[in-house]
Every structure is written in structure tokens, then in C-alpha cells.
Write a protein that holds these residues in place. Structure first.
Motif, PDB file in Angstrom:
ATOM      1  N   ALA A 158       0.834  -1.202   0.000  1.00 41.75           N
ATOM      2  CA  ALA A 158       0.000   0.000   0.000  1.00 41.75           C
ATOM      3  C   ALA A 158       0.865   1.247   0.000  1.00 41.75           C
ATOM      4  O   ALA A 158       2.068   1.205   0.303  1.00 41.75           O
ATOM      5  CB  ALA A 158      -0.926   0.013   1.215  1.00 41.75           C
ATOM      6  N   GLY A 159       0.219   2.344  -0.299  1.00 42.79           N
ATOM      7  CA  GLY A 159       0.860   3.645  -0.214  1.00 42.79           C
ATOM      8  C   GLY A 159      -0.133   4.666   0.301  1.00 42.79           C
ATOM      9  O   GLY A 159      -1.345   4.545   0.064  1.00 42.79           O
ATOM     10  N   ASN A 160       0.366   5.652   1.018  1.00 44.54           N
ATOM     11  CA  ASN A 160      -0.486   6.709   1.568  1.00 44.54           C
ATOM     12  C   ASN A 160       0.064   8.074   1.179  1.00 44.54           C
ATOM     13  O   ASN A 160       1.262   8.333   1.348  1.00 44.54           O
ATOM     14  CB  ASN A 160      -0.547   6.618   3.091  1.00 44.54           C
ATOM     15  N   ALA A 161      -0.805   8.915   0.664  1.00 42.18           N
ATOM     16  CA  ALA A 161      -0.446  10.288   0.335  1.00 42.18           C
ATOM     17  C   ALA A 161      -1.298  11.216   1.196  1.00 42.18           C
ATOM     18  O   ALA A 161      -2.532  11.150   1.153  1.00 42.18           O
ATOM     19  CB  ALA A 161      -0.686  10.573  -1.141  1.00 42.18           C
ATOM     20  N   ARG A 162      -0.630  12.058   1.976  1.00 40.36           N
ATOM     21  CA  ARG A 162      -1.344  13.018   2.826  1.00 40.36           C
ATOM     22  C   ARG A 162      -0.894  14.415   2.445  1.00 40.36           C
ATOM     23  O   ARG A 162       0.304  14.725   2.474  1.00 40.36           O
ATOM     24  CB  ARG A 162      -1.086  12.773   4.310  1.00 40.36           C
ATOM     25  N   ILE A 163      -1.859  15.258   2.093  1.00 36.73           N
ATOM     26  CA  ILE A 163      -1.586  16.641   1.731  1.00 36.73           C
ATOM     27  C   ILE A 163      -2.492  17.491   2.607  1.00 36.73           C
ATOM     28  O   ILE A 163      -3.675  17.697   2.284  1.00 36.73           O
ATOM     29  CB  ILE A 163      -1.859  16.908   0.235  1.00 36.73           C
ATOM     30  N   LEU A 164      -1.973  17.941   3.718  1.00 36.18           N
ATOM     31  CA  LEU A 164      -2.764  18.680   4.703  1.00 36.18           C
ATOM     32  C   LEU A 164      -2.306  20.129   4.700  1.00 36.18           C
ATOM     33  O   LEU A 164      -1.346  20.508   5.374  1.00 36.18           O
ATOM     34  CB  LEU A 164      -2.601  18.047   6.091  1.00 36.18           C
ATOM     35  N   TRP A 165      -3.025  20.938   3.930  1.00 38.62           N
ATOM     36  CA  TRP A 165      -2.621  22.316   3.689  1.00 38.62           C
ATOM     37  C   TRP A 165      -3.724  23.301   4.061  1.00 38.62           C
ATOM     38  O   TRP A 165      -4.863  22.917   4.329  1.00 38.62           O
ATOM     39  CB  TRP A 165      -2.242  22.507   2.209  1.00 38.62           C
ATOM     40  N   ASN A 166      -3.361  24.570   3.993  1.00 40.54           N
ATOM     41  CA  ASN A 166      -4.300  25.661   4.228  1.00 40.54           C
ATOM     42  C   ASN A 166      -4.333  26.579   3.017  1.00 40.54           C
ATOM     43  O   ASN A 166      -3.282  26.955   2.497  1.00 40.54           O
ATOM     44  CB  ASN A 166      -3.880  26.465   5.463  1.00 40.54           C
ATOM     45  N   ARG A 167      -5.532  26.888   2.576  1.00 40.39           N
ATOM     46  CA  ARG A 167      -5.724  27.939   1.578  1.00 40.39           C
ATOM     47  C   ARG A 167      -6.908  28.774   2.042  1.00 40.39           C
ATOM     48  O   ARG A 167      -8.018  28.262   2.193  1.00 40.39           O
ATOM     49  CB  ARG A 167      -6.001  27.359   0.176  1.00 40.39           C
ATOM     50  N   ASN A 168      -6.673  30.063   2.263  1.00 39.94           N
ATOM     51  CA  ASN A 168      -7.714  30.920   2.818  1.00 39.94           C
ATOM     52  C   ASN A 168      -8.488  31.642   1.722  1.00 39.94           C
ATOM     53  O   ASN A 168      -8.221  31.493   0.530  1.00 39.94           O
ATOM     54  CB  ASN A 168      -7.111  31.914   3.810  1.00 39.94           C
ATOM     55  N   GLU A 169      -9.443  32.444   2.157  1.00 37.14           N
ATOM     56  CA  GLU A 169     -10.292  33.140   1.194  1.00 37.14           C
ATOM     57  C   GLU A 169      -9.492  34.084   0.318  1.00 37.14           C
ATOM     58  O   GLU A 169      -9.768  34.221  -0.886  1.00 37.14           O
ATOM     59  CB  GLU A 169     -11.396  33.904   1.932  1.00 37.14           C
ATOM     60  N   GLU A 170      -8.486  34.731   0.893  1.00 39.66           N
ATOM     61  CA  GLU A 170      -7.661  35.658   0.117  1.00 39.66           C
ATOM     62  C   GLU A 170      -7.007  34.966  -1.072  1.00 39.66           C
ATOM     63  O   GLU A 170      -6.928  35.525  -2.173  1.00 39.66           O
ATOM     64  CB  GLU A 170      -6.582  36.276   1.013  1.00 39.66           C
ATOM     65  N   TYR A 171      -6.540  33.736  -0.859  1.00 37.64           N
ATOM     66  CA  TYR A 171      -5.916  32.967  -1.939  1.00 37.64           C
ATOM     67  C   TYR A 171      -6.873  32.811  -3.118  1.00 37.64           C
ATOM     68  O   TYR A 171      -6.487  32.998  -4.283  1.00 37.64           O
ATOM     69  CB  TYR A 171      -5.489  31.597  -1.418  1.00 37.64           C
ATOM     70  N   TYR A 172      -8.119  32.475  -2.830  1.00 34.94           N
ATOM     71  CA  TYR A 172      -9.085  32.260  -3.907  1.00 34.94           C
ATOM     72  C   TYR A 172      -9.547  33.575  -4.530  1.00 34.94           C
ATOM     73  O   TYR A 172      -9.823  33.633  -5.733  1.00 34.94           O
ATOM     74  CB  TYR A 172     -10.273  31.463  -3.376  1.00 34.94           C
ATOM     75  N   ARG A 173      -9.625  34.637  -3.724  1.00 32.97           N
ATOM     76  CA  ARG A 173     -10.049  35.927  -4.267  1.00 32.97           C
ATOM     77  C   ARG A 173      -8.984  36.544  -5.163  1.00 32.97           C
ATOM     78  O   ARG A 173      -9.305  37.355  -6.036  1.00 32.97           O
ATOM     79  CB  ARG A 173     -10.378  36.893  -3.119  1.00 32.97           C
ATOM     80  N   GLN A 174      -7.719  36.183  -4.959  1.00 27.15           N
ATOM     81  CA  GLN A 174      -6.632  36.724  -5.782  1.00 27.15           C
ATOM     82  C   GLN A 174      -6.797  36.365  -7.248  1.00 27.15           C
ATOM     83  O   GLN A 174      -6.366  37.102  -8.132  1.00 27.15           O
ATOM     84  CB  GLN A 174      -5.285  36.212  -5.273  1.00 27.15           C
ATOM     85  N   ALA A 175      -7.388  35.213  -7.508  1.00 23.60           N
ATOM     86  CA  ALA A 175      -7.583  34.740  -8.886  1.00 23.60           C
ATOM     87  C   ALA A 175      -8.934  34.028  -8.942  1.00 23.60           C
ATOM     88  O   ALA A 175      -9.060  32.891  -8.475  1.00 23.60           O
ATOM     89  CB  ALA A 175      -6.461  33.803  -9.292  1.00 23.60           C
ATOM     90  N   PRO A 176      -9.954  34.673  -9.474  1.00 25.51           N
ATOM     91  CA  PRO A 176     -11.316  34.127  -9.434  1.00 25.51           C
ATOM     92  C   PRO A 176     -11.476  32.767 -10.101  1.00 25.51           C
ATOM     93  O   PRO A 176     -12.466  32.068  -9.844  1.00 25.51           O
ATOM     94  CB  PRO A 176     -12.134  35.202 -10.168  1.00 25.51           C
ATOM     95  N   TRP A 177     -10.527  32.347 -10.924  1.00 27.98           N
ATOM     96  CA  TRP A 177     -10.630  31.035 -11.572  1.00 27.98           C
ATOM     97  C   TRP A 177     -10.345  29.899 -10.598  1.00 27.98           C
ATOM     98  O   TRP A 177     -10.748  28.750 -10.841  1.00 27.98           O
ATOM     99  CB  TRP A 177      -9.680  30.947 -12.770  1.00 27.98           C
ATOM    100  N   ARG A 178      -9.680  30.196  -9.496  1.00 27.94           N
ATOM    101  CA  ARG A 178      -9.337  29.144  -8.541  1.00 27.94           C
ATOM    102  C   ARG A 178     -10.596  28.552  -7.905  1.00 27.94           C
ATOM    103  O   ARG A 178     -11.492  29.276  -7.492  1.00 27.94           O
ATOM    104  CB  ARG A 178      -8.410  29.688  -7.450  1.00 27.94           C
ATOM    105  N   GLY A 179     -10.610  27.241  -7.829  1.00 25.38           N
ATOM    106  CA  GLY A 179     -11.736  26.553  -7.221  1.00 25.38           C
ATOM    107  C   GLY A 179     -12.933  26.375  -8.125  1.00 25.38           C
ATOM    108  O   GLY A 179     -13.961  25.820  -7.702  1.00 25.38           O
ATOM    109  N   THR A 180     -12.829  26.811  -9.386  1.00 26.05           N
ATOM    110  CA  THR A 180     -13.930  26.631 -10.328  1.00 26.05           C
ATOM    111  C   THR A 180     -13.801  25.284 -11.037  1.00 26.05           C
ATOM    112  O   THR A 180     -12.698  24.771 -11.236  1.00 26.05           O
ATOM    113  CB  THR A 180     -13.963  27.746 -11.391  1.00 26.05           C
ATOM    114  N   LYS A 181     -14.923  24.729 -11.413  1.00 28.99           N
ATOM    115  CA  LYS A 181     -14.918  23.422 -12.063  1.00 28.99           C
ATOM    116  C   LYS A 181     -14.225  23.466 -13.414  1.00 28.99           C
ATOM    117  O   LYS A 181     -13.467  22.560 -13.769  1.00 28.99           O
ATOM    118  CB  LYS A 181     -16.354  22.922 -12.229  1.00 28.99           C
TER     119      LYS A 181
END
Length: 345
Positions: A158-181
Motif C-alpha cells: 500500500a501507499g499513503n499520500a497526505r496533503i494537509l494544507w491551508n488555503r484561505n479566502e484571500e488565496y481564492y479571491r486573488q484569482a477568481p478562476w481558482r476553485g472553479t470546475k
């Protein structure tokens, strides 16, 4: 000397400038492009300043605001594409149809169909397509890959990948395309794709089954998931587990890759899977301390330093007429898993 151009002068573009600077004299930046002209100007100035810091005088790269105009520049050999993800495929294909080699940021495309079209354009135009999964070049990851290829794990369980990060509202507001489908996807496609790529690379690549649970817990202003938990059954029987999120309070916690085999256990962590934390093999060929001394690297942030080696490999693949280390076929594998998750969730 290879003449480079950068299309997209946002958050990640400085790593491409850094890679070009650190591959001098085989590489030089002659053009930059962004729909916001001021960002392109700053990137051109950044290149000149970094070269000057090495006491090398260079001409200021030509500035463009429309990438179609840049592609008409016959002096450009290689185009690095660092725009929003949803535009990677079209710009890459247009560049390859113009006879340019391409280095494209992850994810290479937002659909398998577009990824396949990119691969076809590379083959048809006889140009190189390189995908930025730069963490594959980390010395710790290279050492792990060597152990896999040498069979030191025995059967990989088996293998385990853990990516435990923080991205706040400012990060997404900086570029409106972020988080879009359409233009980005959620945390799996944007933040977690590097470690998903490493997981599938170590465990065998071919996927038999995917199970997943996704949610959006703390980012109601984005379309996609901010947390994902998935299981992947590979055709060789190995099981991959992924936990990825941008909900961690108050800052990034870890990016860790664990590989479990019948004769070995390895854990690589750090800011960007750059430090060996566990290294145990039945064969006893090397100790944790030996591997840490040889492979651990200090890095300034989660982007690591792999872009430099990726650019070196791209240049070599052109000169030697060889296959890039991470070509379109390799670059497609991680998005295949993530799109399977989106399909069933």
C-alpha cells in the motif's frame, strides 16, 4: 542555447524564471506574456535582475499580452505555460502546432480528451511535451523510486499520500478562476495532484478501482471540494490511500508519502516530500542517517526546487532527441485518477 518564453506570469511563474536562470547558459528567457501587461513587465524585470545578480547582462525579454502573437516569434524554441489550468490544453496545442516545445504546469489538462489531444499534437509536430510534476526530481523521491525499481520492497502492499494544507479566502479571491470546475478543480486537482502522481508512480500506475468521499467544509465561495479522501486499487493489487485538504488550521501541516512493502517501509515528508523520515529495508543496504545525508534538501516553500531539474531534462530531451522524464503520457496518469473521483462523487 534554447530560447524560452513564459505564458502566464502569475503565482508559479517565478519558479520558471528561476529554472531558466539556473540553466544558463543553455537557456535564456526572450519573451513573456500575460493578459495583464504589468505582470509580464515585472516578470521580464525579474529575469534581468536575477541574471544581473550573477553578473550576467541580458536583454529584457519581449513583452506580449496575447499569446498568439508570441507564438509567431520564430526565435522562441520552448514555451512554458503557467496560466490557469483550464487554458493549459488549448495554449499547449497552439504552441506545438506552431512548432514550439512545451513545458506545461500541472494539471496538463482538465479532461482526458484534452490530454490526449496534447499528446497527439506533440507526436504529430515532433516536439517535446513536458509536464510539471517537479517533485519527481526530488533526491528523496529519486532514491525511493530506485528502491522500487530494484525490488527492495518485495511486494508493495500500500501507499499513503497526505496533503494537509491551508488555503484561505484571500488565496481564492486573488484569482477568481481558482476553485472553479472549468478552470481549476478542487483541492485534489490543484494542490494534491503532485502527491497523487507520486503515489501512482510508486504503486504501479494502472488503476482498477477508485472509491472516494469529497466535501466542501470551509470554502463556500468555491465550486469544488476542499477535502477529499480516496482509495485506489491498482491492477497489481496494491492499495493507495489519499487524504487531501486545504482546510488545515491555521497553516500548511504536511505533505507526506508513505510506501509499505513486505520487506520495506519508507516515509518521505517535509514541505514538499523533500525529507526522508523513515527508511527501513530487510536488506539493510543503507541506514536512515545515510539516506537523509544524501537526499534531504532544505527548500523555501511547497514548490521545492524541482523545476530546475525539470528544465534541465527538457533541454536534454530536445538535444538528445529522447523522451522527457515526465511526458504527456506520464502527466495524464494523475488527472485520470482525479477525474475518476469527480465522476463518481
Amino acid at each position: 542555447m534554447m530560447n524560452f518564453a513564459i505564458i502566464g506570469c502569475g503565482r508559479i511563474s517565478y519558479k520558471h524564471v528561476e529554472a531558466i536562470v539556473n540553466n544558463h547558459p543553455e537557456a535564456r528567457l526572450i519573451a513573456v506574456c500575460d493578459i495583464i501587461e504589468e505582470r509580464a513587465k515585472k516578470k521580464a524585470e525579474e529575469y534581468v535582475e536575477k541574471m544581473a545578480a550573477q553578473e550576467i547582462l541580458v536583454e529584457t525579454p519581449t513583452i506580449y499580452t496575447h499569446y498568439e502573437d508570441l507564438l509567431k516569434n520564430t526565435s522562441v524554441d520552448i514555451v512554458a505555460i503557467a496560466t490557469e489550468s483550464g487554458k493549459h490544453a488549448k495554449i499547449s496545442i497552439d504552441a506545438m502546432n506552431a512548432g514550439k516545445h512545451v513545458i506545461v504546469e500541472k494539471p496538463m489538462a482538465m479532461t482526458i480528451e484534452d490530454a490526449d489531444r496534447m499528446i497527439e499534437a506533440s507526436e504529430r509536430n515532433k516536439v517535446k511535451l513536458c509536464v510539471c510534476h517537479q517533485n519527481r526530481f526530488n533526491p528523496a523521491i529519486q532514491k525511493l523510486r530506485q528502491a522500487v525499481e530494484e525490488g527492495r520492497f518485495g511486494r508493495i502492499i500500500a501507499g499513503n499520500a497526505r496533503i494537509l494544507w491551508n488555503r484561505n479566502e484571500e488565496y481564492y479571491r486573488q484569482a477568481p478562476w481558482r476553485g472553479t470546475k472549468k478552470q481549476d478543480g478542487g483541492c485534489l486537482m490543484n494542490q494534491c495532484i503532485h502527491n497523487i502522481d507520486l503515489l501512482q508512480w510508486m504503486l504501479g500506475g494502472e488503476v482498477e478501482q477508485v472509491n472516494a468521499m469529497l466535501g466542501n467544509f470551509t470554502h463556500p465561495y468555491i465550486e469544488m471540494e476542499d477535502y477529499g479522501s480516496l482509495q485506489i486499487r491498482f491492477k497489481n493489487g496494491a492499495i493507495g490511500n489519499v487524504e487531501g485538504t486545504v482546510c488545515v488550521y491555521p497553516q500548511n501541516l504536511e505533505e507526506t508519502l508513505t510506501i509499505l512493502g513486505e520487506k520495506g517501509t519508507v516515509v518521505i515528508g517535509g514541505k514538499a516530500v523533500n525529507k526522508v523520515q523513515v527508511w527501513q529495508f530487510e536488506d539493510g543496504k543503507d541506514s536512515l542517517e545515510q539516506v537523509q545525508k544524501a537526499c534531504d534538501r532544505e527548500i523555501e516553500n511547497i514548490y521545492g526546487s524541482g523545476h530546475i531539474s525539470l528544465y534541465r531534462n527538457a533541454i536534454d530531451s530536445i538535444v538528445k532527441k529522447s523522451t522527457p522524464y515526465i511526458d504527456g503520457i506520464e502527466g495524464k496518469k494523475a488527472i485520470h485518477i482525479i477525474l475518476k473521483v469527480y465522476e463518481i462523487s
